[in-house]
Design a protein around this motif. Sequence first.
Motif, PDB file in Angstrom:
ATOM      1  N   THR A 156      12.832 -20.725  24.003  1.00  0.00           N
ATOM      2  CA  THR A 156      13.884 -21.667  23.600  1.00  0.00           C
ATOM      3  C   THR A 156      14.990 -21.751  24.638  1.00  0.00           C
ATOM      4  O   THR A 156      15.476 -22.834  24.972  1.00  0.00           O
ATOM      5  N   VAL A 157      15.396 -20.619  25.182  1.00  0.00           N
ATOM      6  CA  VAL A 157      16.427 -20.590  26.209  1.00  0.00           C
ATOM      7  C   VAL A 157      15.818 -20.741  27.599  1.00  0.00           C
ATOM      8  O   VAL A 157      16.331 -21.465  28.450  1.00  0.00           O
ATOM      9  N   MET A 158      14.699 -20.075  27.827  1.00  0.00           N
ATOM     10  CA  MET A 158      14.126 -20.015  29.170  1.00  0.00           C
ATOM     11  C   MET A 158      13.671 -21.373  29.677  1.00  0.00           C
ATOM     12  O   MET A 158      13.566 -21.588  30.896  1.00  0.00           O
ATOM     13  N   GLU A 159      13.425 -22.328  28.778  1.00  0.00           N
ATOM     14  CA  GLU A 159      12.968 -23.635  29.225  1.00  0.00           C
ATOM     15  C   GLU A 159      14.017 -24.388  30.034  1.00  0.00           C
ATOM     16  O   GLU A 159      13.685 -25.306  30.771  1.00  0.00           O
ATOM     17  N   GLY A 160      15.268 -24.032  29.920  1.00  0.00           N
ATOM     18  CA  GLY A 160      16.289 -24.680  30.727  1.00  0.00           C
ATOM     19  C   GLY A 160      16.516 -24.008  32.061  1.00  0.00           C
ATOM     20  O   GLY A 160      17.255 -24.519  32.896  1.00  0.00           O
ATOM     21  N   PHE A 161      15.863 -22.842  32.265  1.00  0.00           N
ATOM     22  CA  PHE A 161      16.173 -22.026  33.428  1.00  0.00           C
ATOM     23  C   PHE A 161      14.900 -21.519  34.107  1.00  0.00           C
ATOM     24  O   PHE A 161      13.837 -21.470  33.508  1.00  0.00           O
ATOM     25  N   TYR A 162      15.064 -21.165  35.368  1.00  0.00           N
ATOM     26  CA  TYR A 162      14.032 -20.410  36.080  1.00  0.00           C
ATOM     27  C   TYR A 162      14.450 -18.952  35.967  1.00  0.00           C
ATOM     28  O   TYR A 162      15.563 -18.586  36.372  1.00  0.00           O
ATOM     29  N   VAL A 163      13.594 -18.117  35.387  1.00  0.00           N
ATOM     30  CA  VAL A 163      13.966 -16.740  35.062  1.00  0.00           C
ATOM     31  C   VAL A 163      13.134 -15.776  35.899  1.00  0.00           C
ATOM     32  O   VAL A 163      11.901 -15.852  35.915  1.00  0.00           O
ATOM     33  N   VAL A 164      13.819 -14.879  36.602  1.00  0.00           N
ATOM     34  CA  VAL A 164      13.173 -13.898  37.475  1.00  0.00           C
ATOM     35  C   VAL A 164      13.256 -12.518  36.820  1.00  0.00           C
ATOM     36  O   VAL A 164      14.354 -12.040  36.515  1.00  0.00           O
ATOM     37  N   PHE A 165      12.114 -11.889  36.616  1.00  0.00           N
ATOM     38  CA  PHE A 165      12.045 -10.544  36.045  1.00  0.00           C
ATOM     39  C   PHE A 165      11.811  -9.575  37.206  1.00  0.00           C
ATOM     40  O   PHE A 165      10.673  -9.260  37.565  1.00  0.00           O
ATOM     41  N   ASP A 166      12.903  -9.137  37.802  1.00  0.00           N
ATOM     42  CA  ASP A 166      12.848  -8.278  38.983  1.00  0.00           C
ATOM     43  C   ASP A 166      12.824  -6.825  38.521  1.00  0.00           C
ATOM     44  O   ASP A 166      13.857  -6.151  38.435  1.00  0.00           O
ATOM     45  N   ARG A 167      11.636  -6.355  38.222  1.00  0.00           N
ATOM     46  CA  ARG A 167      11.474  -4.986  37.718  1.00  0.00           C
ATOM     47  C   ARG A 167      11.742  -3.953  38.813  1.00  0.00           C
ATOM     48  O   ARG A 167      12.186  -2.846  38.522  1.00  0.00           O
ATOM     49  N   ALA A 168      11.490  -4.311  40.081  1.00  0.00           N
ATOM     50  CA  ALA A 168      11.735  -3.391  41.188  1.00  0.00           C
ATOM     51  C   ALA A 168      13.214  -3.036  41.299  1.00  0.00           C
ATOM     52  O   ALA A 168      13.571  -1.882  41.547  1.00  0.00           O
ATOM     53  N   GLN A 169      14.083  -4.036  41.110  1.00  0.00           N
ATOM     54  CA  GLN A 169      15.521  -3.825  41.200  1.00  0.00           C
ATOM     55  C   GLN A 169      16.183  -3.689  39.825  1.00  0.00           C
ATOM     56  O   GLN A 169      17.415  -3.634  39.733  1.00  0.00           O
ATOM     57  N   LYS A 170      15.381  -3.673  38.768  1.00  0.00           N
ATOM     58  CA  LYS A 170      15.862  -3.512  37.392  1.00  0.00           C
ATOM     59  C   LYS A 170      16.927  -4.552  37.044  1.00  0.00           C
ATOM     60  O   LYS A 170      18.058  -4.222  36.673  1.00  0.00           O
ATOM     61  N   ARG A 171      16.542  -5.832  37.145  1.00  0.00           N
ATOM     62  CA  ARG A 171      17.469  -6.907  36.852  1.00  0.00           C
ATOM     63  C   ARG A 171      16.699  -8.155  36.453  1.00  0.00           C
ATOM     64  O   ARG A 171      15.516  -8.306  36.767  1.00  0.00           O
ATOM     65  N   VAL A 172      17.380  -9.045  35.722  1.00  0.00           N
ATOM     66  CA  VAL A 172      16.814 -10.334  35.331  1.00  0.00           C
ATOM     67  C   VAL A 172      17.699 -11.417  35.926  1.00  0.00           C
ATOM     68  O   VAL A 172      18.927 -11.357  35.815  1.00  0.00           O
ATOM     69  N   GLY A 173      17.080 -12.412  36.561  1.00  0.00           N
ATOM     70  CA  GLY A 173      17.829 -13.475  37.210  1.00  0.00           C
ATOM     71  C   GLY A 173      17.676 -14.800  36.487  1.00  0.00           C
ATOM     72  O   GLY A 173      16.619 -15.105  35.934  1.00  0.00           O
ATOM     73  N   PHE A 174      18.750 -15.612  36.497  1.00  0.00           N
ATOM     74  CA  PHE A 174      18.753 -16.935  35.873  1.00  0.00           C
ATOM     75  C   PHE A 174      19.268 -17.964  36.875  1.00  0.00           C
ATOM     76  O   PHE A 174      20.282 -17.747  37.542  1.00  0.00           O
ATOM     77  N   ALA A 175      18.562 -19.085  36.974  1.00  0.00           N
ATOM     78  CA  ALA A 175      19.043 -20.247  37.725  1.00  0.00           C
ATOM     79  C   ALA A 175      18.546 -21.487  37.000  1.00  0.00           C
ATOM     80  O   ALA A 175      17.579 -21.425  36.231  1.00  0.00           O
ATOM     81  N   VAL A 176      19.204 -22.621  37.227  1.00  0.00           N
ATOM     82  CA  VAL A 176      18.796 -23.860  36.568  1.00  0.00           C
ATOM     83  C   VAL A 176      17.431 -24.278  37.086  1.00  0.00           C
ATOM     84  O   VAL A 176      17.206 -24.352  38.297  1.00  0.00           O
ATOM     85  N   SER A 177      16.516 -24.543  36.189  1.00  0.00           N
ATOM     86  CA  SER A 177      15.156 -24.918  36.559  1.00  0.00           C
ATOM     87  C   SER A 177      15.116 -26.284  37.223  1.00  0.00           C
ATOM     88  O   SER A 177      15.841 -27.203  36.842  1.00  0.00           O
ATOM     89  N   SER A 178      14.232 -26.436  38.209  1.00  0.00           N
ATOM     90  CA  SER A 178      14.095 -27.717  38.886  1.00  0.00           C
ATOM     91  C   SER A 178      13.464 -28.776  37.987  1.00  0.00           C
ATOM     92  O   SER A 178      13.549 -29.969  38.282  1.00  0.00           O
ATOM     93  N   CYS A 179      12.851 -28.375  36.877  1.00  0.00           N
ATOM     94  CA  CYS A 179      12.247 -29.362  35.976  1.00  0.00           C
ATOM     95  C   CYS A 179      13.145 -29.682  34.788  1.00  0.00           C
ATOM     96  O   CYS A 179      12.755 -30.415  33.879  1.00  0.00           O
ATOM     97  N   ALA A 180      14.364 -29.120  34.774  1.00  0.00           N
ATOM     98  CA  ALA A 180      15.307 -29.442  33.704  1.00  0.00           C
ATOM     99  C   ALA A 180      16.063 -30.709  34.054  1.00  0.00           C
ATOM    100  O   ALA A 180      16.378 -30.963  35.216  1.00  0.00           O
ATOM    101  N   GLY A 181      16.361 -31.527  33.041  1.00  0.00           N
ATOM    102  CA  GLY A 181      17.104 -32.766  33.267  1.00  0.00           C
ATOM    103  C   GLY A 181      18.554 -32.496  33.624  1.00  0.00           C
ATOM    104  O   GLY A 181      19.047 -31.376  33.539  1.00  0.00           O
ATOM    105  N   GLU A 182      19.239 -33.541  34.036  1.00  0.00           N
ATOM    106  CA  GLU A 182      20.650 -33.407  34.386  1.00  0.00           C
ATOM    107  C   GLU A 182      21.469 -33.015  33.155  1.00  0.00           C
ATOM    108  O   GLU A 182      21.178 -33.413  32.037  1.00  0.00           O
TER     109      GLU A 182
END
Length: 407
Positions: A370-396
């Motif tokens: 539900t939330v992740m569809e608006g964002f590109y989500v990175v599960f960086d397990r090596a650095q123990k962090r989760v990243g969020f950026a606006v997805s390129s397929c999300a509308g304006e």
Amino acid sequence: MAHRRHALLCLFFFRLCFDICDGHFAVPLKIYLGKFNFSRDVDLTPLQQTPGVGGKLLSLASDPAGIVNFLDMINNLEGDSGRGYYIEMSIGTPAQKLNILVDTGSSNFAVASTPHPFITHYFNTSLSTTYQPTGRTVAVRYTQGNWEGGLGIDRVSIPKGPNQTIVINIAAISASEGFYLPGVNWQGILGMAYPLLARPDSSVEPFFNSVVRQTGIPDIFSLQMCGAGVSAGGATDPPGGSLIMGGAEPTLYRGVMWYTPIKEEWYYQVEVLKLEVGEQGLNLDCSEIQDFSSGFWEGTKLACWMKGETPWRFFPKISIYLRASNTSESFRITILPQLYIQPITDVDSTLDCFRFGVSSSANGLVIGATVMEGFYVVFDRAQKRVGFAVSSCAGEGVGGPCTRQRA
């Protein structure tokens, strides 16, 4: 009546507030050149330059070891917000092709091994010469549905994934209740969380752990899901997404990638600083919205409008503030109504019907597709962090991460 709808909204978000009062929530499973903020373990080396939109060059990347080309994994997911996102896999010897639902909120890899009215085919263990039963049984219960079956080991490859065959733990589902849904096009589930959630115990190595160990790719994956109401695609650009194993692909998001530390490795649990509804904190009065029955908020009833009328104006934005990697900063992810008020197709020829796409959890606030569809989500397990950026397929106007100084 106004008091009634006021109370319903307050009740729902009070439940969320109560669940996250200790300041944590779990992230459970689907073209821009600029300054990228990746894990130190993922040095994305350009492989080639190809013309992009308007003749501009796009940088194509792979993982440092050259095992996978992330561009090969773009659009390897199919599906939508209502029925989930799945990836094609080849299982056993000779290979049997199945579609597997991606789920970041569980840790077992499981496939149908017997017929079911809602699925078109299944994995026949007796036809695979490499399938080895372990003699152990396993049962997993989800927010919706459950299954049980026998544990085994077999070979798996992903046509649009790492270019290797992996030997993995696999649960052969023999019985289920409420797990498969009418009209779905997947026959199993791929749990991408940590070993602590694996069943019957953490000795059952999860799929992605096996991939990292056997292929040597970095311990990081990322997800783009493009089937939400804010999708920039149309009927000629069907919903889908990308599961990038081994890193993050810069063409799948816009702007800056913001990371928040993983606090505990079972779900992807991170720290919540504040939750806002309609730009008001939960300690303030709730925003009034159009009157709906409690069944709508509980997920048991639909809300319908005449064809062509969209309901977004009746609902507020939801903002979640997360602690950034730099502890002196935080960032906000904004969830528009187009993400959490989800269309349901094929209900009535004269009506457009929608369901409430967020639910509370006994373990905390669960942020899923539900939330992740608006964002590109990175599960960086090596650095123990989760990243969020606006997805390129999300509308304006989808909203997105933005900085602010801690109070």
